[in-house]
Design a protein around this motif. Structure first.
Motif, short mmCIF file in Angstrom:
data_model
loop_
_atom_site.label_atom_id
_atom_site.label_comp_id
_atom_site.label_asym_id
_atom_site.label_seq_id
_atom_site.Cartn_x
_atom_site.Cartn_y
_atom_site.Cartn_z
N LYS A 175 -0.08 -30.94 -28.62
CA LYS A 175 1.19 -30.74 -29.34
C LYS A 175 2.30 -31.51 -28.65
O LYS A 175 2.42 -31.47 -27.44
N ASP A 219 6.03 -30.43 -33.03
CA ASP A 219 7.02 -29.35 -32.97
C ASP A 219 8.42 -29.93 -33.16
O ASP A 219 8.68 -31.07 -32.77
N HIS A 221 11.16 -27.46 -32.81
CA HIS A 221 12.00 -26.48 -32.11
C HIS A 221 13.24 -26.07 -32.90
O HIS A 221 14.29 -25.76 -32.31
N GLU A 245 5.54 -27.60 -36.76
CA GLU A 245 6.11 -26.27 -36.56
C GLU A 245 7.59 -26.37 -36.24
O GLU A 245 8.03 -27.28 -35.54
N ASP A 246 8.34 -25.46 -36.81
CA ASP A 246 9.76 -25.33 -36.51
C ASP A 246 10.53 -26.66 -36.64
O ASP A 246 11.41 -26.95 -35.85
N GLU A 271 6.81 -18.95 -33.70
CA GLU A 271 6.95 -18.13 -32.49
C GLU A 271 8.35 -17.53 -32.35
O GLU A 271 8.57 -16.65 -31.53
MG MG Z 1 6.78 -24.28 -30.73
#
Ligand code: MG
Length: 400
Positions: A175, A219, A221, A245-246, A271
């Motif tokens: 990742k 990612d 964030h 993600e995010d 998360e």
């Molecule tokens: Mg993350």
């Protein structure tokens, strides 16, 4: 069995993980359990000693669900889903550790084991990734370089070489977050064409180096607004990304639903969500392809297992998050071993080999992309003796 003492152990602002705090729960039968959580450690310490310790001292630590419910009800009255739930999560993990030790069983056995092997992927942070003071960095990581195992520096500057190294040691996934720097430098409202191309070039170099020999996750964030997030997702479509993600914050299910609908790249959420109640609207609005849970943010082992069941009800796989502490990782591995709809347990090889061995007795090993499931009673690791006596460490104790 009675809880006699609750201690917080903070390693100090100059430690490798200054946002991490450990919580140790002791009992009158000599059994203790340990948990941890990450972000705003002094605030979490205050919650532990101001509310949780007075509420739990003298009670049976094995009444895990009862303790979770009574603490949660106190915090939910005023929207306490931040530090209150993180402190509760750390204590909950410690109670599961006690429960396992008291029954001489590893936690995954208590949860009902589903898997004997847990796949993991390497999140490409270096040993200094979480060393930023205050614990408020949004994902870009420390700009200090560590050298060996600095996968953060490597994915930005030599992504193909890093990918080859990871494949050679058996890693099945990596990742990276190659777009964060542009959001942090220029804001996340828009992404310039050259920045989009530069971020995509990192992914392309990985694919050129190792083909499809490794899963690649990207990612964001939570740094981008919707339009640049859609541009990033679409630009990644040719590269067989396992998930993004995010790219946007996970606080608005309808925004995530638009992101998911706008590209073919699977979307993992998130998360950053706390308790089942935050995940439910994401699932109802079909805003996720995968579910990510941090056990010591979302509500401990007690709540994480319920989120995993909820995800399964909607047909989605679960990944457990960790770049946030050794007991978070252990909690995640036991949950993962007991999650039928498991996708991955996240890990950071620099933490497994450099950072966590400075904190705990046993760190699970990764072999050929599989992380070991501990078989010792409880979680299967302990804080190193004397960790509370190190320079800069702060210990606070509330006892009966
Ligand atoms: Mg993350």
């Amino acid at each position: 069995m009675k809880i006699t003492t609750i201690e917080t152990i903070y390693q100090g602002a100059d430690s490798a993980m200054p946002a991490l705090v450990f919580v140790r729960v002791r009992t009158d039968e000599g059994i203790h359990g340990t948990g941890d959580t990450f972000y705003l450690p002094q605030t979490c310490i205050a919650v532990v000693h101001e509310h949780i310790a007075p509420a739990l001292l003298g009670s049976d630590p094995r009444d895990v669900e009862a303790h979770w419910r009574s603490l949660y009800q106190a915090y939910a009255r005023f929207g306490g889903r931040g530090a209150e739930l993180r402190a509760l999560s750390a204590v909950d993990v410690a109670l599961w550790d006690i429960l396992g030790k008291s029954l001489r069983a590893p936690v995954h056995r208590l949860l009902g084991t589903a898997h004997h092997t847990v796949p993991t992927y390497n999140t490409c942070g270096g040993p200094l990734y979480a060393s930023v003071r205050g614990g408020s960095q949004a994902g870009f990581g420390s700009s200090r370089r560590y050298g060996k195992l600095d996968d953060f520096d490597a994915f930005l500057n030599a992504p193909g070489q890093l990918a080859r190294e990871l494949v050679d040691e058996g890693a099945k996934g990596m990742k990276i977050w190659p777009f964060d720097r542009y959001a942090q430098e220029k804001g996340g409202r828009a992404i310039a064409a050259e920045d989009l191309a530069a971020g995509v070039a990192v992914v392309r170099e990985i694919r050129e180096a190792v083909g499809d020999a490794i899963d690649v996750m990207v990612d964001g964030h939570g740094l981008w607004e919707l339009t640049p997030a859609i541009q990033i997702a679409r630009a990644l479509e040719p590269y067989d990304i396992t998930w993004v993600e995010d790219l946007v914050l996970a606080d608005k299910p309808h925004v995530l639903a638009r992101l998911r609908a706008a590209s073919t790249v699977p979307v993992s959420v998130s998360e950053y969500l706390v308790t089942r109640d935050a995940y439910l609207p994401i699932l109802q609005q079909e805003a996720a392809d995968l579910v990510m849970i941090d056990p010591t943010w979302a509500g401990g082992i007690t709540e994480s297992r319920k989120i995993a069941v909820l995800a399964d009800t909607y047909g989605l796989p679960v990944t457990y998050h960790d770049c946030t502490g050794p007991f978070t990782l252990l909690a995640g591995i036991h949950l993962a071993a007991a999650t039928p709809n498991l996708r991955y347990q996240e890990s950071v090889r620099a933490y497994l080999r450099v950072v966590y061995p400075e904190m705990v007795t046993d760190v699970p090993e990764v072999d050929d992309g599989v992380i070991a499931v501990p078989q010792a009673p409880g979680l299967g690791t302990e804080l190193l003796a004397g960790i509370e006596d190190r320079p800069g460490a702060e210990v606070r104790v509330t006892a009966l």
